[in-house]
Scaffold this motif. Sequence first.
Motif, PDB file in Angstrom:
ATOM      1  N   GLN A 214     -92.172  80.213 -22.267  1.00 22.63           N
ATOM      2  CA  GLN A 214     -91.758  78.728 -21.263  1.00 22.63           C
ATOM      3  C   GLN A 214     -92.281  79.340 -20.021  1.00 22.63           C
ATOM      4  N   GLN A 215     -93.357  78.555 -19.689  1.00 22.68           N
ATOM      5  CA  GLN A 215     -93.555  78.251 -18.230  1.00 22.68           C
ATOM      6  C   GLN A 215     -92.119  77.664 -17.305  1.00 22.68           C
ATOM      7  N   ILE A 216     -91.234  77.941 -16.352  1.00 21.66           N
ATOM      8  CA  ILE A 216     -90.154  77.265 -15.784  1.00 21.66           C
ATOM      9  C   ILE A 216     -90.658  77.264 -14.169  1.00 21.66           C
ATOM     10  N   THR A 217     -91.131  76.441 -13.724  1.00 18.36           N
ATOM     11  CA  THR A 217     -91.607  76.332 -12.203  1.00 18.36           C
ATOM     12  C   THR A 217     -90.208  75.820 -11.528  1.00 18.36           C
ATOM     13  N   LEU A 218     -89.731  77.184 -10.609  1.00 16.47           N
ATOM     14  CA  LEU A 218     -88.853  77.374 -10.117  1.00 16.47           C
ATOM     15  C   LEU A 218     -89.560  77.168  -8.754  1.00 16.47           C
ATOM     16  N   VAL A 236     -87.498  72.647 -12.034  1.00 13.96           N
ATOM     17  CA  VAL A 236     -88.642  71.385 -11.767  1.00 13.96           C
ATOM     18  C   VAL A 236     -88.909  70.711 -13.762  1.00 13.96           C
ATOM     19  N   GLY A 237     -88.731  69.538 -13.381  1.00 12.70           N
ATOM     20  CA  GLY A 237     -88.824  68.936 -15.103  1.00 12.70           C
ATOM     21  C   GLY A 237     -87.691  69.524 -15.837  1.00 12.70           C
ATOM     22  N   GLU A 238     -87.267  69.664 -15.481  1.00 15.05           N
ATOM     23  CA  GLU A 238     -85.517  70.900 -16.290  1.00 15.05           C
ATOM     24  C   GLU A 238     -85.149  70.029 -17.703  1.00 15.05           C
ATOM     25  N   GLU A 239     -85.010  68.810 -17.484  1.00 10.89           N
ATOM     26  CA  GLU A 239     -84.625  67.969 -18.645  1.00 10.89           C
ATOM     27  C   GLU A 239     -85.525  68.111 -19.637  1.00 10.89           C
ATOM     28  N   VAL A 240     -86.855  67.481 -18.916  1.00 16.29           N
ATOM     29  CA  VAL A 240     -88.401  67.163 -20.313  1.00 16.29           C
ATOM     30  C   VAL A 240     -87.972  68.467 -20.602  1.00 16.29           C
ATOM     31  N   ILE A 245     -87.779  71.791 -25.946  1.00 13.72           N
ATOM     32  CA  ILE A 245     -87.722  73.536 -26.499  1.00 13.72           C
ATOM     33  C   ILE A 245     -86.441  73.216 -27.809  1.00 13.72           C
ATOM     34  N   ALA A 246     -85.381  71.775 -27.875  1.00 14.88           N
ATOM     35  CA  ALA A 246     -84.766  71.539 -28.703  1.00 14.88           C
ATOM     36  C   ALA A 246     -85.238  70.885 -29.160  1.00 14.88           C
ATOM     37  N   GLN A 247     -86.792  70.300 -29.364  1.00 16.99           N
ATOM     38  CA  GLN A 247     -86.887  69.832 -30.347  1.00 16.99           C
ATOM     39  C   GLN A 247     -88.573  71.463 -31.456  1.00 16.99           C
ATOM     40  N   GLU A 248     -88.580  71.816 -30.485  1.00 14.68           N
ATOM     41  CA  GLU A 248     -89.193  72.907 -31.085  1.00 14.68           C
ATOM     42  C   GLU A 248     -88.937  73.857 -31.782  1.00 14.68           C
TER      43      GLU A 248
END
Length: 271
Positions: A214-218, A236-240, A245-248
Amino acid sequence: MSLTKDAIQLITDTALEATGKKLETLVPTVVLPESAKVIDLERFQAGRSRFRGTYSTHSLADFGAYIVERAAPGARGFINQDEMSCGLLFNLGTAAVPGHADDRAILRLKATAGYTAAQAIGGRGISQKDLSDWIEDWHQYLTPVDEAGSPIPVAKAIAAVRTITIKASSESETTVGETSASRSAMDQIEARSKETLPVSLQFRTVPYEGLIEQQITLRLSVITSGAVPVLKLRWVGEEVQREDIAQEFKAVLQRNIGEAAVLSLGAFDPK
């Protein structure tokens, strides 16, 4: 010849121990005296009466392999996406023929070191030194970018964070009329650095073993309300992204297990 109370009780207890009076209840029960004991003879057998136990692991691949190997009719798994875990019951049974539900497998995914670091740094105020040290420690996962989205070398990003200065300036304006006068003042505080300060840090990591990277934008912000600057990174966009990740997790788990068990979202308590 009359019998004492104790003698009558002894005769009654002996009779109950010998026969055990059954009661007409939904759950099979019998009446036995308080002095009687129920002894489990399973330990004297060559083997157990049934297979039971709990297998626990952090490995998604090993969990899937175990489920496929132990495939049993009616096996059910329950996925908790908030905790990234799954509990599977091999002998749950059905409403018509219930099982003991004591043959289980438990999967609890363990976050990788990189994912743990990204979660821990987000949303809290830190000093220049702490952030520069953090970037240096995790540089292999990071790509600093500027406002245009262009990459910045990690060394320059660290230098920019370490050399932030706060510049304050004041401006006042006075207006005088025939019968009135007004005055306004404005203070401007600006954070600057000798190097190009990154707008955000792109943090790439595998969140859990067995899932994709995953690419997490901070996004970086500088708080200038104090004597020294305070830095903060916002995911950015943490909840989404957490939902993705949970669906994967569910999709990969279902793919690994195949038809060996039925998976459902939620929790089940086999009390």
